[in-house]
Write an enzyme that holds these catalytic residues in place. Structure first.
Site, PDB file in Angstrom:
ATOM      1  N   MET A   1      -4.038   4.682  -1.112  1.00 36.53           N
ATOM      2  CA  MET A   1      -4.879   5.134  -0.017  1.00 36.53           C
ATOM      3  C   MET A   1      -5.915   6.157  -0.469  1.00 36.53           C
ATOM      4  O   MET A   1      -6.962   6.305   0.167  1.00 36.53           O
ATOM      5  CB  MET A   1      -4.012   5.720   1.094  1.00 36.53           C
TER       6      MET A   1
ATOM      7  N   VAL B   1       0.839  -1.197   0.000  1.00 36.10           N
ATOM      8  CA  VAL B   1       0.000   0.000   0.000  1.00 36.10           C
ATOM      9  C   VAL B   1       0.872   1.246   0.000  1.00 36.10           C
ATOM     10  O   VAL B   1       1.870   1.314   0.730  1.00 36.10           O
ATOM     11  CB  VAL B   1      -0.916   0.017   1.246  1.00 36.10           C
ATOM     12  N   CYS B   2       0.494   2.229  -0.820  1.00 37.96           N
ATOM     13  CA  CYS B   2       1.127   3.544  -0.777  1.00 37.96           C
ATOM     14  C   CYS B   2       0.032   4.595  -0.937  1.00 37.96           C
ATOM     15  O   CYS B   2      -1.155   4.294  -0.884  1.00 37.96           O
ATOM     16  CB  CYS B   2       2.206   3.684  -1.850  1.00 37.96           C
ATOM     17  N   ALA B   3       0.424   5.841  -1.142  1.00 38.24           N
ATOM     18  CA  ALA B   3      -0.562   6.922  -1.200  1.00 38.24           C
ATOM     19  C   ALA B   3      -1.412   6.869  -2.463  1.00 38.24           C
ATOM     20  O   ALA B   3      -2.637   6.977  -2.410  1.00 38.24           O
ATOM     21  CB  ALA B   3       0.131   8.275  -1.084  1.00 38.24           C
TER      22      ALA B   3
END
Length: 375
Positions: free
Chosen positions: A100, A72-74
């Site tokens: 996200m 997961v990243c932005a």
């Protein structure tokens, strides 16, 4: 090995169905500690992306071999690169499609229950932000309460149910998220309602949502009754739907109560908040099912993913409803406050119609957890 994408909808099912998931979050530590994807059986490893630029070897011993791994990243890009590196190291791995930002935007519609003469009530759970919206359906008509800004989700859901959206309500002028209410009303021709005491500065037309107002949805006479319940804002208004459900807006949550400070009036409104929680609500039937506009922690979700609880249970279990001393209550809701929501002043301006940010700007305003509650 394979790299696959996992959608926010798929992650939501894992949350709701209590499935295990291992999340490798490659955002900065401060961002991770402030806000992450929550699940009862989720495990986490937070290693910022820049620490993995030279390889992933150092984290391999910390990764499981017996459950799904989601990177997961932005926004997605960094997670794809890390997932590819893990794939090269022999792992089957997923990345979160849209990052996200996508997780913050996803809504999961869940049926709360049946209403009189064939009606239905749905809760739209925004797991990544803690927002809860509602749709009352009866005899070809629908009313929406506390819609978030993703208007197409509600409009398309109504089309799937073959119903016409006739009424749209906001329980108060929101500060924690951007409302989609008046935009849904404009697109569908529905009537939009807002409490007039919250509407001093709005620059658009609305129908006054006032204590005692009853709006019938459909021919089966499901009544959406308004109950003035100030404290979070001076205009905050609750709804009693079908004499069975109490929609509390941001006044009462499952594990907490509303904060009175987001319009800068905490000292002025704390008395209204106590009056609503300790008198107005206590005059209601304890069998009413409380449906709030937000939740704060994953523990507030029921087994089916809904956020709902009997009012009588909350009188017994919710700390905010059991503070005998007025002085202690005042101190609790004015001094023990969490950080204020991200960009909440700007969000209020948007909901007044004074600011019109583009989609990217709206997303940035809303990034982060729900912070409408006092625990």
């Amino acid at each position: 090995m394979a790299v696959q994408k996992m959608t926010s909808a798929q992650v939501a099912r894992k949350v709701i169905e209590n499935q295990p998931l291992f999340i490798l979050d490659v955002r900065n530590r401060d961002d991770f500690e402030d806000w992450k994807i929550e699940g009862h059986r989720f495990e986490y490893l937070n290693v910022p992306y820049f620490e993995l630029l030279d390889g992933v070897e150092k984290i391999l011993p910390k990764l499981p071999s017996d459950q799904d791994i989601l990177v997961v990243c932005a926004k997605e890009g960094s997670s794809v690169m890390v997932a590819e590196m893990l794939s090269d190291a022999g792992y089957d791995v997923y990345y979160l499609e849209g990052g996200m930002k996508a997780w913050s935007s996803y809504l999961e519609p869940i049926k709360i229950g049946d209403l009189t003469n064939g009606g239905e009530l749905y809760q739209f759970v925004r797991l990544g932000k803690g927002c809860l919206s509602y749709m009352v359906i009866s005899d070809g008509e629908a009313a929406i309460i506390d819609a978030v800004r993703f208007k197409d989700v509600f409009i398309n859901f109504a089309k799937e149910k073959n119903v016409e959206i006739t009424h749209v309500f906001d329980t108060h002028l929101h500060a924690g998220h951007i409302s989609g209410g008046r935009h849904i009303a404009k697109e569908t021709g529905a009537k939009y309602y807002l409490p007039p005491k919250d509407a001093d500065e709005v620059v658009y037309e609305y129908n006054p949502l006032e204590d005692g107002l009853t709006v019938k949805v459909g021919n089966s006479k499901i009544e959406v009754g308004a109950l003035y319940s100030p404290g979070h804002t001076i205009g905050s208004t609750s709804f009693i739907v079908d004499n069975k459900y109490l929609l509390t807006g941001d006044i009462l949550f499952i594990d907490s109560i509303g904060r009175p400070d987001l319009a800068g009036r905490a000292e002025d409104w704390v008395g209204d908040l106590r009056e609503t929680l300790y008198r107005r609500y206590r005059e209601l039937a304890e069998d009413l099912i409380v449906l709030p506009a937000h939740f704060m922690i994953i523990d507030e979700l029921n087994e089916d993913g809904t956020v709902a609880k009997r009012l009588g249970n909350l009188f017994a279990e919710n700390h905010g409803l059991n503070i005998e001393s007025e002085e202690e209550f005042r101190k609790t809701v004015t001094e023990n406050l969490p950080p204020q929501p991200n960009a909440y002043q700007e969000i209020r301006q948007v909901n007044m119609g004074k600011l019109t940010p583009d989609e990217e700007e709206q997303m940035e305003m809303e990034i982060g957890p729900n912070r409408c509650a006092v625990r």
